[in-house]
Design a protein around this motif. Structure first.
Motif, PDB file in Angstrom:
ATOM      1  N   SER A   9       0.872  -1.138  -0.054  1.00 23.74           N
ATOM      2  CA  SER A   9      -0.131  -0.003  -0.003  1.00 23.74           C
ATOM      3  C   SER A   9       0.872   1.255   0.067  1.00 23.74           C
ATOM      4  N   PHE A  10       0.319   2.299  -0.731  1.00 27.01           N
ATOM      5  CA  PHE A  10       0.830   3.645  -0.834  1.00 27.01           C
ATOM      6  C   PHE A  10       0.476   4.357   0.668  1.00 27.01           C
ATOM      7  N   PRO A  11       1.793   4.979   1.228  1.00 29.14           N
ATOM      8  CA  PRO A  11       1.616   5.471   2.442  1.00 29.14           C
ATOM      9  C   PRO A  11       0.874   6.872   2.533  1.00 29.14           C
ATOM     10  N   ALA A  12      -0.159   7.015   1.683  1.00 25.09           N
ATOM     11  CA  ALA A  12      -1.241   8.146   1.633  1.00 25.09           C
ATOM     12  C   ALA A  12      -2.089   8.213   2.493  1.00 25.09           C
ATOM     13  N   HIS A  13      -1.774   8.454   4.018  1.00 18.10           N
ATOM     14  CA  HIS A  13      -2.647   8.236   5.045  1.00 18.10           C
ATOM     15  C   HIS A  13      -3.576   9.654   5.011  1.00 18.10           C
ATOM     16  N   THR A  14      -3.425  10.720   4.459  1.00 17.48           N
ATOM     17  CA  THR A  14      -4.065  11.931   4.213  1.00 17.48           C
ATOM     18  C   THR A  14      -4.099  12.434   2.840  1.00 17.48           C
ATOM     19  N   PRO A  15      -5.207  13.241   2.610  1.00 21.77           N
ATOM     20  CA  PRO A  15      -5.011  13.837   1.249  1.00 21.77           C
ATOM     21  C   PRO A  15      -3.759  14.553   1.052  1.00 21.77           C
ATOM     22  N   ALA A  16      -3.097  15.161   1.958  1.00 20.90           N
ATOM     23  CA  ALA A  16      -1.887  16.164   1.830  1.00 20.90           C
ATOM     24  C   ALA A  16      -0.879  15.239   1.567  1.00 20.90           C
ATOM     25  N   VAL A  17      -0.509  13.981   1.826  1.00 21.86           N
ATOM     26  CA  VAL A  17       0.611  13.194   1.293  1.00 21.86           C
ATOM     27  C   VAL A  17       0.361  13.079   0.073  1.00 21.86           C
ATOM     28  N   SER A  18      -0.568  12.560  -0.518  1.00 23.88           N
ATOM     29  CA  SER A  18      -0.916  12.227  -1.990  1.00 23.88           C
ATOM     30  C   SER A  18      -0.728  13.533  -2.894  1.00 23.88           C
ATOM     31  N   PHE A  21       3.044  14.070  -2.994  1.00 24.81           N
ATOM     32  CA  PHE A  21       3.722  13.314  -3.877  1.00 24.81           C
ATOM     33  C   PHE A  21       3.191  13.403  -5.405  1.00 24.81           C
ATOM     34  N   THR A  22       2.071  13.878  -5.677  1.00 26.07           N
ATOM     35  CA  THR A  22       1.847  13.856  -6.995  1.00 26.07           C
ATOM     36  C   THR A  22       2.550  15.357  -7.727  1.00 26.07           C
ATOM     37  N   THR A  23       2.526  16.555  -6.758  1.00 21.97           N
ATOM     38  CA  THR A  23       3.204  17.587  -6.999  1.00 21.97           C
ATOM     39  C   THR A  23       4.714  17.459  -7.236  1.00 21.97           C
ATOM     40  N   VAL A  24       5.459  16.531  -6.695  1.00 22.05           N
ATOM     41  CA  VAL A  24       6.759  16.455  -6.695  1.00 22.05           C
ATOM     42  C   VAL A  24       6.712  15.409  -7.998  1.00 22.05           C
ATOM     43  N   LEU A  25       6.072  14.740  -8.256  1.00 18.33           N
ATOM     44  CA  LEU A  25       5.950  13.682  -9.414  1.00 18.33           C
ATOM     45  C   LEU A  25       5.939  14.513 -10.694  1.00 18.33           C
ATOM     46  N   SER A  26       5.069  15.509 -10.623  1.00 17.65           N
ATOM     47  CA  SER A  26       4.888  16.284 -12.105  1.00 17.65           C
ATOM     48  C   SER A  26       5.752  17.272 -12.023  1.00 17.65           C
ATOM     49  N   HIS A  27       6.196  17.825 -10.927  1.00 21.35           N
ATOM     50  CA  HIS A  27       7.110  19.193 -11.327  1.00 21.35           C
ATOM     51  C   HIS A  27       8.481  19.080 -10.762  1.00 21.35           C
ATOM     52  N   GLY A  28       8.626  18.022  -9.768  1.00 20.32           N
ATOM     53  CA  GLY A  28      10.110  17.822  -9.035  1.00 20.32           C
ATOM     54  C   GLY A  28      11.332  17.611 -10.185  1.00 20.32           C
ATOM     55  N   VAL A  35       7.305  23.036  -3.104  1.00 19.31           N
ATOM     56  CA  VAL A  35       6.428  22.096  -2.836  1.00 19.31           C
ATOM     57  C   VAL A  35       5.170  22.570  -2.187  1.00 19.31           C
ATOM     58  N   ALA A  36       5.600  23.312  -1.156  1.00 15.66           N
ATOM     59  CA  ALA A  36       4.399  24.051  -0.301  1.00 15.66           C
ATOM     60  C   ALA A  36       3.656  25.088  -1.208  1.00 15.66           C
ATOM     61  N   ARG A  37       4.362  25.984  -2.075  1.00 21.49           N
ATOM     62  CA  ARG A  37       3.792  26.898  -2.843  1.00 21.49           C
ATOM     63  C   ARG A  37       2.875  26.144  -3.784  1.00 21.49           C
ATOM     64  N   ALA A  43       4.474  24.880   5.210  1.00 20.36           N
ATOM     65  CA  ALA A  43       5.579  24.302   5.224  1.00 20.36           C
ATOM     66  C   ALA A  43       5.667  23.047   6.231  1.00 20.36           C
ATOM     67  N   ALA A  44       4.930  23.177   7.296  1.00 22.93           N
ATOM     68  CA  ALA A  44       4.862  22.255   8.489  1.00 22.93           C
ATOM     69  C   ALA A  44       3.870  21.148   7.625  1.00 22.93           C
ATOM     70  N   ALA A  45       2.953  21.420   6.966  1.00 23.50           N
ATOM     71  CA  ALA A  45       2.090  20.259   6.516  1.00 23.50           C
ATOM     72  C   ALA A  45       2.879  19.461   5.458  1.00 23.50           C
ATOM     73  N   VAL A  46       3.604  20.050   4.495  1.00 24.94           N
ATOM     74  CA  VAL A  46       4.718  19.418   3.659  1.00 24.94           C
ATOM     75  C   VAL A  46       5.900  18.584   4.276  1.00 24.94           C
ATOM     76  N   THR A  47       6.347  19.208   5.291  1.00 27.87           N
ATOM     77  CA  THR A  47       7.218  18.141   6.394  1.00 27.87           C
ATOM     78  C   THR A  47       6.727  16.962   6.784  1.00 27.87           C
ATOM     79  N   LYS A  48       5.347  17.185   7.184  1.00 29.07           N
ATOM     80  CA  LYS A  48       4.648  16.016   7.838  1.00 29.07           C
ATOM     81  C   LYS A  48       4.314  15.074   6.681  1.00 29.07           C
ATOM     82  N   ALA A  49       3.849  15.608   5.367  1.00 25.67           N
ATOM     83  CA  ALA A  49       3.413  14.522   4.428  1.00 25.67           C
ATOM     84  C   ALA A  49       4.757  13.791   3.709  1.00 25.67           C
TER      85      ALA A  49
END
Length: 390
Positions: A9-18, A21-28, A35-37, A43-49
């Protein structure tokens, strides 16, 4: 989507995690601040995700070695580890099955093509299972697990149920393809319309990356359209959103296989063009290659057929643009081999039919081989793996 239970299973426990990940996947690769922008998170939510994604090996972080020299330490960039997992994507056409093995960044590692001579679902499933087994052996050699299989089929496809409701080129009705393919391959399976699958790939990795509203229009055996509205690929309540191939542009036009007259597909689809070229020129062309060659040799009748096809496509695109105002329309498909014969007509009829400022929409051509359509199928498998709401 109904399928066998996942082995991982992918560790997407919250919508923020997904979302991260998709932000980094498309633009990283991106810094955490970027990522936060882009994701609209703190920034805290990104660190947690990011934390569970790095712990599971889906994301990695390191200094940007390509950055120009500057005072202080170089910024750390977050990136997807493409080699963390592999996915199989399969595109089924009327006469061929194309399969690819793609990594988590949807980069094609291996591609296979086999002819399709029997449209019976059992025969097609057998070929898909054989191809999947071949590609899993390739994955074993790379030491990477295959975590999903995506199947792309033309027609009316219910992704949520994994059912092909109707595929005219395969003559399929109500085939429970996801369930059957899961049983024969032992993999979680995602089934989607082929144009929507291509649209997912364009949204994440192609000409639609970074856009919130765009359309993909495909020309060839059929005329298809994938829609992205507010950042999401739209299927509609009945799974057939974007069917511009069956927009009527000439009520007195030729009969379409859907039962109506003058649909875009009945004028601009491959079979329609071949039939009309025969009728107008008297030359018994057998396929699109021969019709195209005749037009390129300067036959006036054949060129007029392609011009009419371009007008129909342009009107269809204008309908899409008038209805939801995308930033860009991406035209693709095997029919682009004839683009020089109808590009002017597409542009002129689109401009004439587009309302007001909609005529300023960026219409972008992007020829893509069928391997890219199979890559789109792999993208849907990746999407299903990392997002629980697809």
């Amino acid at each position: 989507m109904r399928s066998i239970p996942r082995t991982e299973s992918f560790p997407a426990h919250t919508p923020a995690v997904s979302q991260v990940f998709t932000t980094v996947l498309s633009h990283g690769p991106l810094t955490r601040l970027e990522v936060a922008r882009r994701a609209g998170l703190s920034a805290a939510a990104v660190t947690k995700a990011v934390r569970p994604l790095m712990e599971a090996g889906y994301l990695a972080e390191g200094a940007d070695q390509d950055a120009p020299p500057a005072l202080g330490r170089p910024a750390n960039l977050v990136r997807v580890d493409g080699g963390r997992a592999l996915f199989i994507g399969v595109k089924v056409t009327g006469d061929e099955i194309i399969a690819v093995l793609a990594d988590l960044c949807c980069r094609i590692r291996v591609a296979r093509h086999v002819p399709l001579t029997d449209h019976d679902p059992k025969a097609v499933l057998s070929s898909i299972a054989d191809l999947a087994q071949e590609l899993r052996i390739e994955a074993d050699d790379l030491g990477i697990r295959v975590l999903g299989l995506g199947l792309a089929v033309s027609g009316d496809v219910d992704r949520a149920e994994g059912v092909v409701r109707y595929s005219p080129f395969l003559d399929w009705r109500d085939v429970r393809l996801a369930e059957l393919a899961s049983m024969t391959t032992g993999l979680p399976v995602t089934v989607d319309n082929d144009v929507r699958a291509l649209t997912v790939a364009e949204q994440w990795f192609g000409a639609g990356a970074g856009l919130t509203d765009f359309a993909v229009v495909t020309v060839g055996a059929g005329i298809g359209c994938g829609l992205v509205v507010h950042g999401r690929v739209v299927a509609g309540a009945h799974g057939v959103a974007g069917e511009i191939g069956h927009v009527v542009v000439d009520p007195a036009g030729p009969l379409c296989h859907c039962g109506n007259r003058g649909c875009v597909e009945a004028i601009a689809g491959d079979a329609a063009i071949v039939a009309r070229v025969r009728e107008v020129t008297g030359v018994q062309v057998t396929d699109t290659a021969e019709a195209l060659a005749l037009a390129h040799r300067g036959d006036a009748g054949a060129r007029e057929v392609y011009a009419r096809a371009g007008e129909a496509i342009g009107r269809g695109i204008a309908t899409v643009v008038n209805l939801f105002g995308p930033e860009r329309v991406i035209i693709s498909g095997e029919g682009l081999a004839a683009y020089d014969l109808f590009a002017e007509q597409i542009r002129d009829s689109f401009t004439a039919a587009a309302f007001g400022s909609a005529a300023g929409c960026d219409v972008h051509t992007r020829p893509l081989p069928f391997d890219e359509w199979a890559r789109g199928a792999a993208a849907t498998a990746i999407q299903s793996f990392i997002r629980s709401d697809t």
